[in-house]
Write a protein that holds these residues in place. Sequence first.
Motif, PDB file in Angstrom:
ATOM      1  N   ASN A  35       0.844  -1.199   0.000  1.00  0.00           N
ATOM      2  CA  ASN A  35       0.000   0.000   0.000  1.00  0.00           C
ATOM      3  C   ASN A  35       0.878   1.247   0.000  1.00  0.00           C
ATOM      4  O   ASN A  35       2.108   1.157   0.054  1.00  0.00           O
ATOM      5  CB  ASN A  35      -1.013  -0.004   1.165  1.00  0.00           C
ATOM      6  CG  ASN A  35      -0.351   0.156   2.518  1.00  0.00           C
ATOM      7  OD1 ASN A  35       0.769   0.646   2.626  1.00  0.00           O
ATOM      8  ND2 ASN A  35      -1.056  -0.254   3.565  1.00  0.00           N
ATOM      9  N   ASP A  36       0.213   2.420  -0.068  1.00  0.00           N
ATOM     10  CA  ASP A  36       0.995   3.661  -0.163  1.00  0.00           C
ATOM     11  C   ASP A  36       1.370   4.213   1.215  1.00  0.00           C
ATOM     12  O   ASP A  36       1.829   5.333   1.342  1.00  0.00           O
ATOM     13  CB  ASP A  36       0.226   4.707  -0.999  1.00  0.00           C
ATOM     14  CG  ASP A  36      -1.163   4.960  -0.456  1.00  0.00           C
ATOM     15  OD1 ASP A  36      -1.449   4.510   0.680  1.00  0.00           O
ATOM     16  OD2 ASP A  36      -1.970   5.601  -1.146  1.00  0.00           O
ATOM     17  N   ARG A  37       1.180   3.406   2.282  1.00  0.00           N
ATOM     18  CA  ARG A  37       1.627   3.822   3.619  1.00  0.00           C
ATOM     19  C   ARG A  37       2.947   3.124   3.994  1.00  0.00           C
ATOM     20  O   ARG A  37       3.287   3.002   5.156  1.00  0.00           O
ATOM     21  CB  ARG A  37       0.553   3.512   4.662  1.00  0.00           C
ATOM     22  CG  ARG A  37      -0.779   4.260   4.429  1.00  0.00           C
ATOM     23  CD  ARG A  37      -1.721   4.115   5.626  1.00  0.00           C
ATOM     24  NE  ARG A  37      -1.827   2.743   6.105  1.00  0.00           N
ATOM     25  CZ  ARG A  37      -2.673   1.829   5.617  1.00  0.00           C
ATOM     26  NH1 ARG A  37      -3.499   2.153   4.654  1.00  0.00           N
ATOM     27  NH2 ARG A  37      -2.688   0.604   6.085  1.00  0.00           N
ATOM     28  N   ALA A  92       3.941  -0.620   9.629  1.00  0.00           N
ATOM     29  CA  ALA A  92       3.082   0.106   8.692  1.00  0.00           C
ATOM     30  C   ALA A  92       1.737  -0.588   8.476  1.00  0.00           C
ATOM     31  O   ALA A  92       0.892  -0.100   7.728  1.00  0.00           O
ATOM     32  CB  ALA A  92       3.819   0.274   7.358  1.00  0.00           C
ATOM     33  N   SER A  94      -1.979  -1.907   9.837  1.00  0.00           N
ATOM     34  CA  SER A  94      -2.973  -1.733  10.901  1.00  0.00           C
ATOM     35  C   SER A  94      -3.382  -3.114  11.419  1.00  0.00           C
ATOM     36  O   SER A  94      -3.065  -4.139  10.800  1.00  0.00           O
ATOM     37  CB  SER A  94      -4.201  -1.014  10.347  1.00  0.00           C
ATOM     38  OG  SER A  94      -4.864  -1.871   9.428  1.00  0.00           O
TER      39      SER A  94
END
Length: 213
Positions: A35-37, A92, A94
């Motif tokens: 993902n972009d996180r 990174a 959740s």
Amino acid sequence: MTKPIGIAGLCFGLLAVSASGANLNAGKTLVLKGNDRGVAACQTCHVSDGSGNAAAGFPRLAGINSEYLAKQLHDFKNGTRNDPVMQPIAKALSDADMTDVAAYFAAQRFTAALTMGDAVLVVRGERLALSGLWDKDIPACISCHGSVGRGVGAHFPALAGQHASYIAKQINAWRDGTRANDPQALMKGIAMRMPAADIAAVSAYFASLAPAK
Ligand code: HEC
Ligand code: HEC
């Protein structure tokens, strides 16, 4: 001499209930694309079907209990398990990402070819895995990890088909303290008492066994 150990069966009975509410599609997206996180696509190392990479020491994740896999991600995040590659990735993720991605890998089927180690080593490893080493106070691995290393419930991971390099690395991680996430230090005590030659042998043995799926 054999000492019966009931811990595995007991925990299996207590922990069988799981209502994870995992989103397999979201898990798949993380595996394929990240993902972009800051989460790297898991498939880069673990392969999209979770077969891992024996030469590189990337563990097989396919078919391993989803709660166990999610616990490992939490442990990388909270630092009870140290690894320079996995810790930034886990930080990174959740909680929901961990549940989703763990459920995705748990549902995959292991496809990599099994590694047949040196026959003498495998026979030595089999003896340790099935009978333990009582003069060193080491119980049979299968008393917790299940018959032919197929794992028991959420707490005792499958070892059958896991890459030998990774199994040996984990035993050494307990010895040197970089992994300290095992309930009641069950693995630490065993790892500390294992002779080096037996670490290689038992790793070769479990790597040679076919996984349950
Ligand atoms: C750059 C390579 C790399 C990437 C990308 C990567 N991993 Fe890992 N992973 C590793 C390595 C190396 C280990 C073994 C660490 C150790 O020795 O403790 C590992 C271990 C794990 C474990 C522990 C398995 C076990 O049996 O205890 C889990 C779970 C895991 N990774 C999940 C993931 C997930 C989910 C992703 C994607 C979000 C991911 N990894 C991305 C390299 C990677
Ligand atoms: C008394 C129970 C018990 C016995 C006996 C036992 N283990 Fe474990 N083992 C565990 C537990 C619990 C874990 C999971 C720790 C955690 O939550 O991270 C584990 C995890 C492992 C892992 C890490 C797997 C992964 O996917 O990261 C390896 C490798 C391992 N054990 C090898 C062995 C070997 C080899 C033996 C026999 C010499 C053995 N174990 C005997 C309880 C046991």
